[in-house]
Write a protein that holds these residues in place. Structure first.
Motif, short mmCIF file in Angstrom:
data_model
loop_
_atom_site.label_atom_id
_atom_site.label_comp_id
_atom_site.label_asym_id
_atom_site.label_seq_id
_atom_site.Cartn_x
_atom_site.Cartn_y
_atom_site.Cartn_z
N LYS A 78 -2.99 -1.93 -11.61
CA LYS A 78 -2.47 -0.66 -12.10
C LYS A 78 -3.47 0.48 -11.96
O LYS A 78 -4.68 0.26 -11.83
N ILE A 79 -2.94 1.68 -11.99
CA ILE A 79 -3.69 2.90 -12.27
C ILE A 79 -2.97 3.52 -13.47
O ILE A 79 -1.75 3.73 -13.42
N GLU A 80 -3.70 3.80 -14.53
CA GLU A 80 -3.03 4.23 -15.77
C GLU A 80 -3.64 5.50 -16.32
O GLU A 80 -4.85 5.68 -16.33
N LYS A 81 -2.77 6.41 -16.78
CA LYS A 81 -3.21 7.61 -17.48
C LYS A 81 -3.60 7.24 -18.91
O LYS A 81 -3.15 6.23 -19.45
N GLN A 82 -4.38 8.10 -19.54
CA GLN A 82 -4.61 7.95 -20.98
C GLN A 82 -3.34 8.35 -21.71
O GLN A 82 -2.66 9.30 -21.33
N LEU A 134 0.82 -1.21 0.00
CA LEU A 134 0.00 0.00 0.00
C LEU A 134 0.85 1.26 0.00
O LEU A 134 0.58 2.22 -0.73
N HIS A 135 1.90 1.25 0.80
CA HIS A 135 2.76 2.43 0.92
C HIS A 135 3.51 2.69 -0.39
O HIS A 135 3.56 3.82 -0.88
N ILE A 136 4.09 1.65 -0.97
CA ILE A 136 4.83 1.78 -2.22
C ILE A 136 3.90 2.19 -3.35
O ILE A 136 4.21 3.08 -4.16
N PHE A 137 2.74 1.54 -3.43
CA PHE A 137 1.77 1.86 -4.48
C PHE A 137 1.38 3.34 -4.41
O PHE A 137 1.36 4.05 -5.42
N GLY A 138 1.10 3.81 -3.19
CA GLY A 138 0.69 5.19 -3.01
C GLY A 138 1.79 6.18 -3.36
O GLY A 138 1.52 7.22 -3.99
N LYS A 139 3.02 5.87 -2.99
CA LYS A 139 4.14 6.78 -3.27
C LYS A 139 4.40 6.89 -4.77
O LYS A 139 4.64 7.99 -5.29
N LEU A 140 4.37 5.76 -5.48
CA LEU A 140 4.60 5.80 -6.92
C LEU A 140 3.46 6.51 -7.65
O LEU A 140 3.68 7.23 -8.62
N TYR A 141 2.25 6.30 -7.18
CA TYR A 141 1.09 6.98 -7.77
C TYR A 141 1.19 8.49 -7.56
O TYR A 141 0.97 9.28 -8.48
N GLU A 142 1.59 8.88 -6.37
CA GLU A 142 1.78 10.30 -6.05
C GLU A 142 2.88 10.91 -6.91
O GLU A 142 2.79 12.06 -7.35
N GLU A 143 3.91 10.13 -7.19
CA GLU A 143 5.06 10.62 -7.94
C GLU A 143 4.74 10.84 -9.42
O GLU A 143 5.14 11.84 -10.02
N ASP A 144 4.01 9.90 -10.03
CA ASP A 144 3.87 9.92 -11.49
C ASP A 144 2.43 9.98 -11.99
O ASP A 144 2.20 10.05 -13.19
N GLY A 145 1.47 9.89 -11.09
CA GLY A 145 0.06 9.92 -11.52
C GLY A 145 -0.43 8.61 -12.09
O GLY A 145 -1.58 8.51 -12.52
N GLU A 146 0.41 7.61 -12.12
CA GLU A 146 0.03 6.26 -12.53
C GLU A 146 1.01 5.29 -11.91
O GLU A 146 2.12 5.67 -11.49
N VAL A 147 0.62 4.03 -11.83
CA VAL A 147 1.48 3.02 -11.21
C VAL A 147 1.12 1.65 -11.76
O VAL A 147 -0.04 1.38 -12.10
#
Length: 260
Positions: free
Chosen positions: A105-109, A62-75
């Protein structure tokens, strides 16, 4: 965010020069105690860090997923379980999960460029092929899926040969004896990335038989990744696809300059 995004935001007055300066002064990784997130990986290699979910504790994931999502807007996470998805989805509603490839994943268009052909010998190879295909798509490649075209029915492969030959790179996913990669290597003028899978009966030795066949291929232009390593194949195929698209763009620009 990468360097170009930061500079674009400064130009558009979305962030201040001081905020941009703070970003560039940061360490090239983020210390988390149990992990060191490589937040500058995308700046160096063009690909953001990916999470290998298998074996991670719930708290760490959860922590890693959240940090990477915060960093790049996708993970992007590989080898995730349904339980891990439910854990992440409870906190990040944007998260999606594919139970076949086990990608979370969470992905941008984004724009998908070029073409990669992902081929499988049989339907049992699809989970590994989907890991390759979805990895390539996440990193911005257009993917053509050509499944169940193994050598036991070669006419199925030949019926899609025009599509395969038009790709910038081919990913050949096969278990059993792993012959598909050699066949494709003899039919195309593009790199073939062979992915042995742990599909087969006892003598296949959990993919070792396919791995040895692929390593010993008599066809030229065949490179091999590890057993079931769809992610590695999709990543490498994207690198090849990007190079091919870049080369084509240079040729196009030169033709325009020369009036051709």
């Amino acid at each position: 965010m990468d360097t170009r995004e930061i500079l674009q935001k400064v130009q558009n007055k979305e962030i201040s020069i001081e905020e941009a300066e703070s970003f560039f002064r940061r360490e090239p990784f983020e210390e988390m105690g149990y992990a060191k997130l490589d937040t500058h990986r995308k700046l160096r290699s063009g690909f953001a860090e990916v999470i290998y979910c298998s074996g991670k504790s719930d708290e760490h994931l959860l922590h890693i997923f959240g940090k990477l999502y915060e960093e790049d807007g996708e993970v992007f996470g590989t080898r995730a379980t349904k339980e891990q998805y439910e854990l992440v989805h409870a906190q990040y509603k944007e998260a999606v999960y594919d139970p076949i490839s086990r990608i979370l994943k969470i992905e941008k268009q984004k724009e998908h460029i070029g073409k990669i052909a992902v081929c499988t010998a049989g339907t049992a190879d699809i989970p590994v092929a989907e890991e390759a295909a979805q990895t390539a798509e996440y990193f911005g490649s257009q993917v053509e899926r050509i499944y169940d075209v193994g050598v036991s029915g070669l006419h199925r492969l030949l019926s899609r040969l025009d599509v395969i030959q038009s790709a910038n790179c081919i990913v050949a996913v096969a278990g059993m004896e792993g012959a598909l990669a050699s066949v494709l290597g003899g039919l195309v003028d593009k790199p073939v990335i062979a992915v042995p899978t742990s599909v087969g009966y006892g003598a296949s030795m959990h993919g070792l038989s396919a791995l040895l066949t692929m390593i010993n291929s008599c066809a030229n232009g065949v490179a091999v990744v590890n057993i079931d390593n769809g992610y590695g194949a999709g990543y490498t195929a994207t690198q090849i696809n990007r190079l091919a698209c870049h080369a084509k763009q240079i040729d196009t620009d030169e033709d325009k300059e020369n009036g051709r």
